[in-house]
Design a protein around this motif. Structure first.
Motif: not given
Length: 177
Positions: A70-80
């Motif tokens: 979840x944290x990785x996904x949020x990080x990727x989503x934030x970067x995108x």
């Protein structure tokens, strides 16, 4: 790993025994059965405890993995999202720059066209003035030639002055000649 259940005691073929021995055997069998039941119960409790610990460990690992994902996904989503905003801002800037360049080019072209139109209008005014002066001088010359008797006879024969006056719209004023 679950502890292996103790193997049941081997059953010996029954031989006729005296009644007292038989009574003590029943007591021993009852005690052995109770002991076997106690061992089975203990083993079942241990297996249940081990299964519960294993389940808790698996659930804990799953939660940890889910939180990490979840944290990785949020990080990727934030970067995108950040990248998308930066790209959108760059596209807006490029669009504004191109629009400004296009407007400037159109303004330059408009200015050039206005200059050309003004030049053509000035040329037209000058041309009309020259043409009017030329026709006026021709009419004046024709009028002067008509006043002489020889030219009057010649002018009546070919009709040139009259034709020229009709083209210029002056025929009515000189129709009496």
């Amino acid at each position: 790993e679950p502890a292996p259940a103790p193997a049941p005691a081997p059953v010996v073929a029954a031989t006729p025994e005296p009644a007292q021995t038989r009574a003590s055997s029943i007591g021993e069998a009852s005690t052995a059965a109770a002991r076997l039941l106690e061992i089975a119960s203990t083993n079942a409790d241990q297996l249940m405890e081990q299964a519960k610990e294993e389940a808790d460990r698996i659930v804990g690992e799953a939660r940890t993995k889910a939180e990490r994902l979840t944290n990785e996904s949020r990080g990727k989503a934030d970067r995108l999202e950040t990248d998308a905003r930066i790209r959108a801002q760059k596209l807006d800037e490029e669009t504004n720059e191109r629009r400004q360049q296009a407007v400037a080019a159109i303004e330059r072209e408009r200015y050039e066209l206005q200059r050309e139109v003004e030049h053509l209008r000035a040329y037209e005014r000058e041309y009309r003035a020259r043409l009017k002066n030329y026709f006026q001088s021709q009419l004046d010359q024709l009028a002067a030639n008509e006043n002489t008797p020889a030219a009057a006879n010649q002018g009546q024969n070919d009709g040139s002055p009259r034709r020229l006056r009709s083209l210029l719209g002056d025929e009515d004023s000189n129709a009496s000649l």
